[in-house]
Design a protein around this motif. Structure first.
Motif, PDB file in Angstrom:
ATOM      1  N   ARG A   1     -55.270  13.324   1.857  1.00 35.59           N
ATOM      2  CA  ARG A   1     -55.580  14.337   2.861  1.00 35.59           C
ATOM      3  C   ARG A   1     -55.393  15.756   2.341  1.00 35.59           C
ATOM      4  NH1 ARG A   1     -53.013  11.699   8.446  1.00 35.59           N
ATOM      5  NH2 ARG A   1     -54.434   9.897   8.519  1.00 35.59           N
ATOM      6  N   ARG A   2     -54.663  15.875   1.251  1.00 31.74           N
ATOM      7  CA  ARG A   2     -54.531  17.197   0.646  1.00 31.74           C
ATOM      8  C   ARG A   2     -55.904  17.747   0.266  1.00 31.74           C
ATOM      9  NH1 ARG A   2     -49.659  18.293  -3.404  1.00 31.74           N
ATOM     10  NH2 ARG A   2     -47.904  17.965  -1.994  1.00 31.74           N
ATOM     11  N   GLY A   3     -56.721  16.881  -0.288  1.00 29.11           N
ATOM     12  CA  GLY A   3     -58.067  17.304  -0.685  1.00 29.11           C
ATOM     13  C   GLY A   3     -58.891  17.758   0.502  1.00 29.11           C
ATOM     14  N   TRP A   4     -58.736  17.076   1.632  1.00 29.19           N
ATOM     15  CA  TRP A   4     -59.442  17.503   2.841  1.00 29.19           C
ATOM     16  C   TRP A   4     -59.114  18.950   3.186  1.00 29.19           C
ATOM     17  CZ3 TRP A   4     -58.099  13.080   6.860  1.00 29.19           C
ATOM     18  CH2 TRP A   4     -58.590  11.852   6.385  1.00 29.19           C
ATOM     19  N   ILE A   5     -57.808  19.245   3.201  1.00 29.05           N
ATOM     20  CA  ILE A   5     -57.346  20.573   3.613  1.00 29.05           C
ATOM     21  C   ILE A   5     -57.845  21.636   2.653  1.00 29.05           C
ATOM     22  CG2 ILE A   5     -55.338  22.043   3.957  1.00 29.05           C
ATOM     23  CD1 ILE A   5     -55.524  20.119   6.155  1.00 29.05           C
ATOM     24  N   GLU A   6     -57.612  21.433   1.367  1.00 31.54           N
ATOM     25  CA  GLU A   6     -57.998  22.466   0.400  1.00 31.54           C
ATOM     26  C   GLU A   6     -59.499  22.702   0.410  1.00 31.54           C
ATOM     27  OE1 GLU A   6     -56.600  23.706  -3.979  1.00 31.54           O
ATOM     28  OE2 GLU A   6     -57.585  21.755  -3.911  1.00 31.54           O
ATOM     29  N   ALA A   7     -60.266  21.629   0.439  1.00 33.11           N
ATOM     30  CA  ALA A   7     -61.724  21.773   0.441  1.00 33.11           C
ATOM     31  C   ALA A   7     -62.186  22.563   1.664  1.00 33.11           C
ATOM     32  CB  ALA A   7     -62.391  20.399   0.407  1.00 33.11           C
ATOM     33  N   ARG A   8     -61.567  22.298   2.804  1.00 39.59           N
ATOM     34  CA  ARG A   8     -61.962  22.998   4.033  1.00 39.59           C
ATOM     35  C   ARG A   8     -61.577  24.477   3.970  1.00 39.59           C
ATOM     36  NH1 ARG A   8     -65.865  22.287   7.793  1.00 39.59           N
ATOM     37  NH2 ARG A   8     -65.315  23.398   9.707  1.00 39.59           N
TER      38      ARG A   8
ATOM     39  N   PRO B   1     -61.673  19.829  12.393  1.00 35.62           N
ATOM     40  CA  PRO B   1     -62.274  18.746  11.610  1.00 35.62           C
ATOM     41  C   PRO B   1     -61.236  17.849  10.936  1.00 35.62           C
ATOM     42  CG  PRO B   1     -63.368  20.838  11.167  1.00 35.62           C
ATOM     43  CD  PRO B   1     -62.134  21.160  11.948  1.00 35.62           C
ATOM     44  N   ILE B   2     -60.129  18.449  10.492  1.00 33.04           N
ATOM     45  CA  ILE B   2     -59.068  17.663   9.866  1.00 33.04           C
ATOM     46  C   ILE B   2     -58.441  16.718  10.890  1.00 33.04           C
ATOM     47  CG2 ILE B   2     -56.853  17.763   8.674  1.00 33.04           C
ATOM     48  CD1 ILE B   2     -59.284  18.808   7.068  1.00 33.04           C
TER      49      ILE B   2
ATOM     50  N   ASN C   1     -57.432  11.383  12.899  1.00 36.14           N
ATOM     51  CA  ASN C   1     -57.399  10.466  14.039  1.00 36.14           C
ATOM     52  C   ASN C   1     -58.292   9.249  13.796  1.00 36.14           C
ATOM     53  OD1 ASN C   1     -55.562  11.919  15.496  1.00 36.14           O
ATOM     54  ND2 ASN C   1     -57.056  12.872  16.869  1.00 36.14           N
ATOM     55  N   ALA C   2     -59.452   9.494  13.180  1.00 31.74           N
ATOM     56  CA  ALA C   2     -60.351   8.373  12.887  1.00 31.74           C
ATOM     57  C   ALA C   2     -59.703   7.433  11.873  1.00 31.74           C
ATOM     58  CB  ALA C   2     -61.682   8.901  12.350  1.00 31.74           C
TER      59      ALA C   2
ATOM     60  N   TRP D   1     -52.349  18.310  15.723  1.00 33.42           N
ATOM     61  CA  TRP D   1     -51.638  19.562  15.476  1.00 33.42           C
ATOM     62  C   TRP D   1     -50.881  20.001  16.722  1.00 33.42           C
ATOM     63  CZ3 TRP D   1     -51.982  21.024  10.496  1.00 33.42           C
ATOM     64  CH2 TRP D   1     -53.117  20.656   9.763  1.00 33.42           C
ATOM     65  N   GLU D   2     -49.882  20.846  16.518  1.00 35.03           N
ATOM     66  CA  GLU D   2     -49.230  21.499  17.643  1.00 35.03           C
ATOM     67  C   GLU D   2     -50.250  22.362  18.371  1.00 35.03           C
ATOM     68  OE1 GLU D   2     -44.635  21.910  16.009  1.00 35.03           O
ATOM     69  OE2 GLU D   2     -45.923  23.682  16.088  1.00 35.03           O
ATOM     70  N   GLY D   3     -49.959  22.701  19.624  1.00 34.97           N
ATOM     71  CA  GLY D   3     -50.919  23.425  20.444  1.00 34.97           C
ATOM     72  C   GLY D   3     -51.352  24.758  19.876  1.00 34.97           C
ATOM     73  N   ARG D   4     -50.422  25.511  19.294  1.00 35.58           N
ATOM     74  CA  ARG D   4     -50.742  26.831  18.750  1.00 35.58           C
ATOM     75  C   ARG D   4     -50.282  26.918  17.304  1.00 35.58           C
ATOM     76  NH1 ARG D   4     -50.593  31.711  22.177  1.00 35.58           N
ATOM     77  NH2 ARG D   4     -49.150  32.585  20.656  1.00 35.58           N
TER      78      ARG D   4
END
Length: 322
Positions: A43-50, A146-147, A152-153, A162-165
């Motif tokens: 999931r690190r790759g997801w975050i950085e790419a985004r 998107p993350i 969740n999927a 994520w937290e609300g804010r």
């Protein structure tokens, strides 16, 4: 009680902001769950790419970022001037890379013949998109949603990821920006998931080091331009080499087995900022513990208070950066 986001983000005060998003329900961004044994490193790759993708869409520059086990840090610079310079077609091109827009904006972007009322509606939508593309809340929304859907999927569940804010801190001056960037860049070292800055995967500091080896800077990150271009305001007004050396020295001291082995007062950046080595270590290693919504040197805090009489910024940070 949380402050309204419009009160936290004011470009008249500063274009620099530190944002933090944290997971809920024991959710993981990366790392390994000690209970289930499941790894979430991918999931690190997801975050950085985004993050890097959005840096090419928004008029918001990435100064620093770090993806941790259950939260992420990112230091942003809002480039309002850039957003205002975009043509309507450029705004629509960028927005349509994120969302479909409307029928009229799609027709306008394709250059089709349109009635006057439709052109007016498309241009009005484009102006709304222009504002969104320089808005931190929209940036974090386009990063996090998107993350959350992907996670969740993968977890086969619903509900909040994520937290609300997301938390937002205004960085009022050069000292607070550099201290926050160093804090973010050193997060993996303090968490014992990396031994050195250059081996901290999925962080801005690793990307800067890799580019520095080629005598260049990463195009996806807000550049260091030295102190010879103060009139241009196109980057961080310090040399990249000075910053990398400062982060390296701070990182060594942050490790318990290496404490007090390097004299940080020798750093040219600290000399120019007028920050003692002790104060630098306090703020760069424990930034979140010692700061809240507004961060800066005492004179910056004073200017902020005079501009907003009702605000009550954290006085503690004035002493730390003095």
């Amino acid at each position: 009680m949380p402050r309204a986001r419009s009160q936290q983000v004011r470009l008249s005060d500063t274009p620099y902001y530190h944002c933090i998003s944290r997971c809920v329900r024991r959710a993981f961004l990366c790392g390994k769950d000690s209970v289930t044994g499941k790894s979430f490193e991918h999931r690190r790759g997801w975050i950085e790419a985004r993050i890097l993708f959005l840096s090419q869409i928004f008029s918001i520059d990435i100064c620093a970022y770090a993806v941790m086990s259950n939260h992420l840090h990112i230091v942003l610079h809002i480039n309002e001037k850039q957003a205002k310079s975009w043509s309507t077609h450029e705004v629509l091109r960028r927005w349509h890379s994120l969302h479909k827009g409307t029928l009229f904006t799609q027709q306008y972007a394709r250059g089709e013949t349109m009635p006057a009322y439709a052109i007016k509606l498309a241009e009005r939508s484009a102006e709304a998109y222009r504002e969104r593309l320089s808005d931190i809340s929209w940036f974090m929304r386009e990063l996090n949603e998107p993350i959350a859907r992907q996670a969740n999927a993968e977890d086969e569940c619903t509900g909040r990821f994520w937290e609300g804010r997301f938390k937002s801190q205004a960085l009022l001056d050069e000292a607070s920006v550099l201290a926050c960037m160093a804090y973010v860049d050193l997060n993996p070292i303090r968490a014992n998931i990396a031994a050195t800055p250059e081996t901290s995967d999925f962080t801005s500091i690793k990307k800067r080091v890799e580019s520095a080896k080629k005598i260049t800077q990463p195009k996806v990150l807000y550049p260091f331009i030295g102190d010879d271009h103060k009139d241009k305001n196109e980057g961080i007004l310090f040399k990249l080499t000075d910053y990398l050396q400062l982060v390296d020295m701070t990182g060594r001291i942050a490790r318990q087995d290496k404490r007090k082995t390097i004299d940080l007062s020798l750093s040219p950046i600290l000399q120019r900022l007028g920050i003692s080595s002790d104060n630098w270590l306090t703020i760069a290693i424990k930034f979140e513990q010692n700061t809240h919504g507004i961060v800066g040197q005492e004179n910056s805090i004073t200017r902020y208070k005079n501009a907003q009489p009702r605000s009550r910024p954290n006085k503690r940070c004035c002493k730390l950066l003095a």
